[in-house]
Write a protein that holds these residues in place. Structure first.
Motif, PDB file in Angstrom:
ATOM      1  N   SER A   2       0.829  -1.201   0.000  1.00  0.00           N
ATOM      2  CA  SER A   2       0.000   0.000   0.000  1.00  0.00           C
ATOM      3  C   SER A   2       0.866   1.255   0.000  1.00  0.00           C
ATOM      4  O   SER A   2       2.027   1.245   0.401  1.00  0.00           O
ATOM      5  N   ALA A   3       0.245   2.335  -0.449  1.00  0.00           N
ATOM      6  CA  ALA A   3       0.951   3.613  -0.509  1.00  0.00           C
ATOM      7  C   ALA A   3       1.129   4.167   0.897  1.00  0.00           C
ATOM      8  O   ALA A   3       0.310   3.924   1.774  1.00  0.00           O
ATOM      9  N   ARG A  23      -5.575  14.936   0.525  1.00  0.00           N
ATOM     10  CA  ARG A  23      -5.464  13.520   0.213  1.00  0.00           C
ATOM     11  C   ARG A  23      -4.719  12.867   1.365  1.00  0.00           C
ATOM     12  O   ARG A  23      -3.825  13.457   1.963  1.00  0.00           O
ATOM     13  N   PHE A  25      -3.454   9.479   1.219  1.00  0.00           N
ATOM     14  CA  PHE A  25      -2.415   8.558   0.764  1.00  0.00           C
ATOM     15  C   PHE A  25      -1.773   9.106  -0.499  1.00  0.00           C
ATOM     16  O   PHE A  25      -2.389   9.790  -1.293  1.00  0.00           O
ATOM     17  N   GLU A  26      -0.544   8.730  -0.691  1.00  0.00           N
ATOM     18  CA  GLU A  26       0.248   9.275  -1.780  1.00  0.00           C
ATOM     19  C   GLU A  26      -0.317   8.952  -3.166  1.00  0.00           C
ATOM     20  O   GLU A  26      -0.238   9.762  -4.076  1.00  0.00           O
ATOM     21  N   ASP A  27      -0.899   7.784  -3.345  1.00  0.00           N
ATOM     22  CA  ASP A  27      -1.374   7.397  -4.675  1.00  0.00           C
ATOM     23  C   ASP A  27      -2.834   7.763  -4.936  1.00  0.00           C
ATOM     24  O   ASP A  27      -3.372   7.428  -5.989  1.00  0.00           O
ATOM     25  N   LYS A  28      -3.506   8.449  -4.001  1.00  0.00           N
ATOM     26  CA  LYS A  28      -4.908   8.836  -4.175  1.00  0.00           C
ATOM     27  C   LYS A  28      -4.991  10.269  -4.708  1.00  0.00           C
ATOM     28  O   LYS A  28      -4.108  11.079  -4.462  1.00  0.00           O
ATOM     29  N   PRO A  29      -6.081  10.599  -5.415  1.00  0.00           N
ATOM     30  CA  PRO A  29      -6.233  11.979  -5.908  1.00  0.00           C
ATOM     31  C   PRO A  29      -6.677  12.915  -4.773  1.00  0.00           C
ATOM     32  O   PRO A  29      -7.177  12.474  -3.739  1.00  0.00           O
TER      33      PRO A  29
END
Length: 112
Positions: A2-3, A23, A25-29
């Motif tokens: 997971s990010a 945001r 988490f790093e990989d979420k918009p």
């Protein structure tokens, strides 16, 4: 894998002011904070986004206050037990014990 968890905040210019976004988490918009509130400055919008995330991650603990009811009848049981114990102490000792001291009981017959 997971990010990484990394709360991040951003300001989005909109007509009439600014809106905060976040945001987690790093990989979420990025997501706009809910509500149609426009803030006049970017700093206010950023603080609103931080406050929203803080409230979302740490919700207030709510407890219900209920009135105390003696459902099991414990109060009555304790009173009856104390009365039984006083009677037993009087039979055995000829007195009852109050705060660690023996107190003699005198009984008088009242003539009517």
């Amino acid at each position: 894998m997971s990010a990484p968890f990394l709360p991040e905040f951003k300001v989005v210019p909109v007509p009439g002011g600014y809106r905060g976004s976040y945001r987690l988490f790093e990989d979420k918009p990025f997501r706009l904070i809910p509500g149609a509130e426009h803030h006049p400055t970017a700093g206010q919008a950023l603080n609103a986004a931080k406050a929203y995330v803080r409230e979302r991650l740490n919700p207030p603990i709510r407890g219900e206050i209920t009135e105390a009811r003696d459902v099991l009848g414990l109060t009555q049981w304790h009173e009856e037990r104390a009365a039984r114990e006083a009677v037993r102490q009087e039979e055995v000792l000829g007195a009852i014990i109050v705060k660690g001291k023996q107190v003699a009981i005198e009984r008088r017959k009242v003539r009517a």
